[in-house]
Scaffold this active site. Structure first.
Site, short mmCIF file in Angstrom:
data_model
loop_
_atom_site.label_atom_id
_atom_site.label_comp_id
_atom_site.label_asym_id
_atom_site.label_seq_id
_atom_site.Cartn_x
_atom_site.Cartn_y
_atom_site.Cartn_z
N ARG A 40 -18.57 13.42 17.08
CA ARG A 40 -18.43 12.71 15.72
C ARG A 40 -19.78 12.55 15.29
NH1 ARG A 40 -16.41 6.27 15.35
NH2 ARG A 40 -17.95 6.00 14.05
N TYR A 61 -0.93 -1.26 6.57
CA TYR A 61 -2.29 -1.24 6.30
C TYR A 61 -2.39 -0.82 4.68
CZ TYR A 61 -3.13 -0.27 11.08
OH TYR A 61 -3.18 -0.65 12.36
N ASP A 91 -5.17 11.07 11.77
CA ASP A 91 -5.13 9.59 11.73
C ASP A 91 -4.00 9.10 10.94
OD1 ASP A 91 -6.41 6.77 12.62
OD2 ASP A 91 -5.70 6.26 10.79
O1 1CP Z 1 -14.63 5.03 15.55
C1 1CP Z 1 -13.96 6.13 15.73
O2 1CP Z 1 -14.14 7.41 16.53
C2 1CP Z 1 -12.39 5.95 15.34
C3 1CP Z 1 -11.49 5.54 16.37
C4 1CP Z 1 -10.01 6.46 16.01
C5 1CP Z 1 -9.55 7.39 16.65
C6 1CP Z 1 -10.12 8.21 17.66
C7 1CP Z 1 -9.36 5.97 14.99
C8 1CP Z 1 -9.53 4.73 13.81
N1 1CP Z 1 -8.39 6.67 14.83
C9 1CP Z 1 -8.39 7.65 15.81
C10 1CP Z 1 -7.67 8.87 16.03
C11 1CP Z 1 -5.92 8.80 16.29
N2 1CP Z 1 -5.36 7.53 15.33
C12 1CP Z 1 -5.12 9.63 16.80
C13 1CP Z 1 -5.48 10.81 16.99
C14 1CP Z 1 -5.07 11.44 18.55
C15 1CP Z 1 -5.30 10.84 19.68
O3 1CP Z 1 -4.28 9.97 20.07
O4 1CP Z 1 -6.09 11.35 20.45
C16 1CP Z 1 -4.10 8.86 16.53
C17 1CP Z 1 -2.49 9.49 17.00
C18 1CP Z 1 -4.06 7.89 15.90
C19 1CP Z 1 -2.97 6.88 15.37
C20 1CP Z 1 -3.24 5.51 14.60
N3 1CP Z 1 -4.25 5.20 13.90
C21 1CP Z 1 -2.33 4.54 15.06
C22 1CP Z 1 -1.08 4.67 15.58
C23 1CP Z 1 -1.28 4.27 17.23
C24 1CP Z 1 -1.93 3.01 17.52
O5 1CP Z 1 -3.08 3.18 18.05
O6 1CP Z 1 -1.30 1.98 17.46
C25 1CP Z 1 -2.79 3.43 14.13
C26 1CP Z 1 -2.46 1.88 13.85
C27 1CP Z 1 -4.16 3.91 13.50
C28 1CP Z 1 -5.18 3.11 12.65
C29 1CP Z 1 -6.31 3.16 12.97
N4 1CP Z 1 -7.26 4.37 12.97
C30 1CP Z 1 -8.40 4.12 13.75
C31 1CP Z 1 -8.22 2.43 14.32
C32 1CP Z 1 -9.57 1.84 14.74
C33 1CP Z 1 -6.90 2.10 13.61
C34 1CP Z 1 -6.44 0.63 14.03
C35 1CP Z 1 -6.85 -0.25 13.00
C36 1CP Z 1 -6.47 -1.78 13.12
O7 1CP Z 1 -5.20 -2.00 13.20
O8 1CP Z 1 -7.25 -2.68 12.97
#
Ligand code: 1CP
Length: 343
Positions: free
Chosen positions: A38, A152, A75
């Site tokens: 990253r 979102y 994402d």
């Molecule tokens: O800082 C970092 O490196 C980012 C952290 C991160 C990661 C690793 C985010 C930010 N997204 C992801 C990847 C991701 N997101 C995957 C990749 C595959 C895996 O699982 O390894 C997947 C399937 C998601 C799905 C996702 N993104 C969801 C649904 C699942 C869940 O967690 O409920 C949601 C709600 C998101 C939005 C999102 N993206 C990232 C964050 C921190 C969030 C949540 C934000 C919030 O609600 O405040």
């Protein structure tokens, strides 16, 4: 043959002595190698849109733990970006988006046939993974479900209670319904392309389904998911779909059948015995280990892992967490969990 893959066998309804295992957020900040890649990419979105590096972080947990499935690194907020929303991530805080709170805002969004201009790198990532994954590992593509993506796009960020989305659906139903329909159609186009690029299974994340009740749950969680699955099945009848209406509670009952999903993913709050009785009779079940146990570890991690494996052993089951693994998890605890399942 593809059918030999353990994940596809469980999704086809087979009861396996050792359930296949993977983890939500398995490519993530708890892994030092993820943090290094990253940093190389610069930031989170640049990582998502860099096919070589996105494929690399997808493969890291597969090499380390030999999971039965790998999930595309991307994402759920890339689709809003492809539909014309501004999306950025604030370090330590989370996502930020330009908001859609009126028909005027909605009218600024792009039509579905323009999303690939942004999403083409994601299909490239899948093509790389298809050729580089071990032959026994299943490749999962995914998207957010329309309600969760809409929360979102309306609030412009993550919210504890999805208040802005609830307000819009109550005060401006025309805009809200138009947005849900656009996301639904965009998701169908996006996921069809993911399948054509190599995704063998699709997962739909409705992370905020639990804040919808009764008629609103049916209208905004269940119906759009059913529409997406029907469209995918019409084009690709053999590709299984996992639905995750997180924290749906009693509404998990009958959900898989109602939407046409092959598997229901369940959160940590669902009682395993209840899920066996009410859910596993309809479909494969995936979940529901508490991700906090991968922080705390110890005997409790092993005993809980074995309890969940045992509870679901009478039917089709995919071992997974009830929500994503957290950045403070200990990578060695993941080895302990996998060993407890396989040995
Ligand atoms: O800082 C970092 O490196 C980012 C952290 C991160 C990661 C690793 C985010 C930010 N997204 C992801 C990847 C991701 N997101 C995957 C990749 C595959 C895996 O699982 O390894 C997947 C399937 C998601 C799905 C996702 N993104 C969801 C649904 C699942 C869940 O967690 O409920 C949601 C709600 C998101 C939005 C999102 N993206 C990232 C964050 C921190 C969030 C949540 C934000 C919030 O609600 O405040």
């Amino acid at each position: 043959m593809a059918e030999q893959k353990t994940l596809l066998r469980a999704l086809a309804g087979e009861t396996l002595a050792t359930p296949p295992v993977w983890m939500m957020r398995q490519a993530g900040r708890y892994l030092p190698e993820y943090r290094a890649t990253r940093a190389q990419a610069g930031d989170f979105l640049s990582l998502c849109y860099n096919p070589e590096l996105a494929a690399e972080v997808t493969l890291q947990p597969i090499r380390k733990y030999e999971f039965d499935a790998s999930i595309l690194f991307a994402d759920i907020l890339l689709l809003p970006q492809a539909l014309g929303a501004d999306v950025w991530f604030v370090t330590g805080e989370g996502p930020r988006l330009s908001t859609v709170t009126s028909m005027d805002d909605f009218n600024q969004l792009k039509p579905v046939d323009e999303i690939d201009a942004v999403l083409n790198p994601i299909y490239e990532t899948l093509k790389i993974l298809k050729s580089e994954l071990p032959k026994e590992t299943t490749l999962i593509g995914f998207a957010g479900a329309p309600w969760t993506v809409a929360t979102y796009m309306i609030a412009g960020r993550g919210t504890p209670d999805q208040g802005p989305a609830h307000a819009l659906r109550q005060t401006d139903v025309a805009t809200f319904d138009a947005l849900i329909d656009l996301i639904t159609d965009g998701t169908i186009a996006y996921l069809k392309k993911q399948i054509e690029a190599g995704a063998e299974v699709i997962k739909l994340f409705d992370s905020w389904a639990g804040s919808l009740q009764d008629v609103a749950f049916v209208k905004y969680s269940l119906n759009p998911i059913a529409k997406i699955i029907a469209a995918l099945k019409a084009a690709h009848p053999t590709v299984p779909v996992i639905a995750f209406p997180r924290e749906a509670g009693e509404a998990y009952k009958g959900f898989a059948k109602a939407v046409g999903a092959d598997c229901l993913a369940i959160d940590t709050k669902v009682d395993a015995a209840w899920a066996v009785e009410h859910l596993q009779k309809d479909s494969c079940v995936q979940g529901n280990l508490d991700p906090r146990l991968l922080v705390t570890g110890g005997d409790q991690l092993v005993s809980e892992t074995k309890r969940i494996k045992e509870a679901f052993s009478g039917g089709p089951h995919i071992f997974n967490l009830g929500h994503g693994i957290t950045p403070d998890a200990d990578p060695d605890n993941v080895h302990r969990m996998v060993d407890a399942i396989r040995n």
